[in-house]
Write a protein that holds these residues in place. Structure first.
Motif, PDB file in Angstrom:
ATOM      1  N   ALA A  13       0.817  -1.207   0.000  1.00 13.47           N
ATOM      2  CA  ALA A  13       0.000   0.000   0.000  1.00 13.47           C
ATOM      3  C   ALA A  13       0.845   1.248   0.000  1.00 13.47           C
ATOM      4  CB  ALA A  13      -0.917  -0.009   1.226  1.00 13.47           C
ATOM      5  N   SER A  14       2.074   1.141   0.550  1.00 19.71           N
ATOM      6  CA  SER A  14       2.942   2.310   0.605  1.00 19.71           C
ATOM      7  C   SER A  14       3.572   2.637  -0.726  1.00 19.71           C
ATOM      8  CB  SER A  14       4.038   2.090   1.648  1.00 19.71           C
ATOM      9  OG  SER A  14       4.798   0.964   1.293  1.00 19.71           O
ATOM     10  N   SER A  19       2.401   5.969  -8.485  1.00 19.72           N
ATOM     11  CA  SER A  19       3.560   6.763  -8.096  1.00 19.72           C
ATOM     12  C   SER A  19       4.830   6.338  -8.794  1.00 19.72           C
ATOM     13  CB  SER A  19       3.755   6.668  -6.575  1.00 19.72           C
ATOM     14  OG  SER A  19       4.029   5.351  -6.225  1.00 19.72           O
ATOM     15  N   ARG A  20       4.745   5.444  -9.805  1.00 19.92           N
ATOM     16  CA  ARG A  20       5.943   4.993 -10.507  1.00 19.92           C
ATOM     17  C   ARG A  20       6.505   6.117 -11.349  1.00 19.92           C
ATOM     18  NH1 ARG A  20       2.608   0.805 -12.170  1.00 19.92           N
ATOM     19  NH2 ARG A  20       2.901   1.479 -14.312  1.00 19.92           N
ATOM     20  N   PRO A  21       7.823   6.162 -11.536  1.00 15.63           N
ATOM     21  CA  PRO A  21       8.431   7.176 -12.397  1.00 15.63           C
ATOM     22  C   PRO A  21       8.022   6.972 -13.845  1.00 15.63           C
ATOM     23  CG  PRO A  21      10.054   6.236 -10.927  1.00 15.63           C
ATOM     24  CD  PRO A  21       8.838   5.401 -10.821  1.00 15.63           C
ATOM     25  N   ILE A  22       8.061   8.023 -14.608  1.00 16.94           N
ATOM     26  CA  ILE A  22       7.672   8.000 -16.022  1.00 16.94           C
ATOM     27  C   ILE A  22       8.715   7.219 -16.802  1.00 16.94           C
ATOM     28  CG2 ILE A  22       7.005   9.416 -18.007  1.00 16.94           C
ATOM     29  CD1 ILE A  22       5.255   9.668 -15.553  1.00 16.94           C
ATOM     30  N   ALA A  55      15.530   0.404  -8.545  1.00 16.19           N
ATOM     31  CA  ALA A  55      15.195  -0.826  -7.812  1.00 16.19           C
ATOM     32  C   ALA A  55      13.717  -0.841  -7.423  1.00 16.19           C
ATOM     33  CB  ALA A  55      16.078  -0.949  -6.577  1.00 16.19           C
ATOM     34  N   ARG A  56      13.226   0.278  -6.986  1.00 14.67           N
ATOM     35  CA  ARG A  56      11.822   0.380  -6.589  1.00 14.67           C
ATOM     36  C   ARG A  56      10.907   0.150  -7.798  1.00 14.67           C
ATOM     37  NH1 ARG A  56      10.117   3.014  -2.011  1.00 14.67           N
ATOM     38  NH2 ARG A  56       7.882   3.455  -1.872  1.00 14.67           N
ATOM     39  N   GLU A  57      11.286   0.778  -8.943  1.00 19.17           N
ATOM     40  CA  GLU A  57      10.468   0.628 -10.148  1.00 19.17           C
ATOM     41  C   GLU A  57      10.491  -0.815 -10.626  1.00 19.17           C
ATOM     42  OE1 GLU A  57      10.183   2.512 -14.660  1.00 19.17           O
ATOM     43  OE2 GLU A  57      11.720   3.171 -13.247  1.00 19.17           O
ATOM     44  N   VAL A 123      17.246  -3.728  -3.846  1.00 12.71           N
ATOM     45  CA  VAL A 123      15.845  -4.076  -3.543  1.00 12.71           C
ATOM     46  C   VAL A 123      15.766  -4.937  -2.285  1.00 12.71           C
ATOM     47  CG1 VAL A 123      13.815  -5.263  -4.408  1.00 12.71           C
ATOM     48  CG2 VAL A 123      15.196  -3.872  -5.949  1.00 12.71           C
ATOM     49  N   LEU A 124      16.616  -5.943  -2.215  1.00 11.87           N
ATOM     50  CA  LEU A 124      16.617  -6.823  -1.045  1.00 11.87           C
ATOM     51  C   LEU A 124      16.986  -6.067   0.228  1.00 11.87           C
ATOM     52  CD1 LEU A 124      18.372  -9.953  -2.605  1.00 11.87           C
ATOM     53  CD2 LEU A 124      15.927  -9.568  -2.255  1.00 11.87           C
TER      54      LEU A 124
END
Length: 307
Positions: A13-14, A19-22, A55-57, A123-124
């Protein structure tokens, strides 16, 4: 496996998808041909700063792909369950189908090994930090709960100690009261028994006096002293110039026998002398009231009627 993270059922949910980058920005970061050689340092810094974003994307893309596959499987299962069944075996078929589905799912989970969401170390690391933070918060809550519970237990223990001390004091007071009451009851019983024995003693003594008086009156009336014999005896004594001996009454003889029996029970005999009138002595012996000494006929004793 330590450090491995399994695929979540839904995106966190966070981290919403919106909210992903373009993608244009992502494509701009992946074109190394732009710029001159003097701008390589700036591009390196930009790549390092945007590593966490990449990494988040990447994680969000993988989660979205897994979630799409799960939704597709869920739709197929829903369509499969929506097929019409006959009324006769609808319930049995439904139960059998559920059992088969659960069996297959159980078998798959048994042979399935955890899959890594991503092999990217950043990411990990990010996910590990989040998990450790959650674990830390949970442990802090557990610690706070344990401290509150320990405090409550200490308060309860203190109250129980106070209650135990109060009960101990009450028990000691009751024991002292019981001891005092027992002593009072014992002394009261002793006084009561003493007064009872004293009353019985006085009653027996009065009854004894009454019997003695009645016996003395009876003996004085029916067994008086022989006055003529005493006078004649006195005359003979005067003529012979011997000292005169006064005779005693029958009740006096009996009193002497009784007193001797109780005062000296080991030697209850009295000597028959001139003060005892022989007919009265013979009367007592014939009636069984008195007995002679087996070796000395001049000594008699009272028969032990009380034994």
């Amino acid at each position: 496996m330590p450090g491995c993270v399994t695929a979540p059922r839904r995106p966190p949910a966070s981290l919403p998808l919106s909210s992903r980058p373009i993608s244009a920005e992502r494509g701009h970061r992946r074109e190394p041909g732009r710029g001159s050689g003097g701008s390589r340092g700036a591009m390196t810094e930009e790549s390092t700063a945007s590593g966490a974003v990449d990494a988040r994307e990447e994680l969000l893309n993988e989660c979205e792909s897994i979630w799409s596959q799960m939704e597709e499987c869920q739709s197929k299962i829903t369509l499969k369950r929506a097929e019409p069944l006959t009324e006769s075996d609808a319930e049995i078929s439904l139960l059998m189908m559920r059992m088969k589905a659960l069996t297959v799912e159980f078998s798959q989970w048994q042979i399935r090994s955890p899959e890594l969401i991503s092999t990217n170390p950043e990411v990990l690391l990010t996910l590990g930090k989040e998990e450790l933070w959650k674990v830390k918060e949970d442990l802090e809550k557990v610690l706070l709960t344990a401290q509150l519970r320990n405090k409550k237990i200490k308060e309860d223990f203190h109250r129980e100690e106070q209650w135990h001390d109060e009960q101990k004091k009450i028990l000691n007071a009751l024991k002292e009261t019981e001891k005092k009451m027992e002593e009072d009851i014992e002394s009261h019983c002793q006084r009561r028994a003493f007064h009872k024995l004293k009353d019985e003693f006085f009653k027996v003594k009065a009854y004894k006096e009454e019997l003695l008086n009645a016996l003395g009156a009876f003996l004085e009336e029916h067994f008086p002293l022989p006055e003529k014999d005493v006078t004649a005896k006195k005359k003979k004594i005067k003529n012979s110039e011997e000292p005169a001996t006064q005779l005693i009454a029958l009740h006096e003889i009996l009193e002497n026998l009784i007193n001797t029996l109780f005062t000296t029970p080991h030697e209850p005999y009295i000597t028959v002398d001139d003060s005892l009138w022989p007919p009265y002595v013979e009367l007592l012996l014939r009636c069984g009231v008195a007995l002679r000494h087996p070796e000395d006929p001049n000594r008699i004793r009272l028969e032990a009627f009380h034994q």
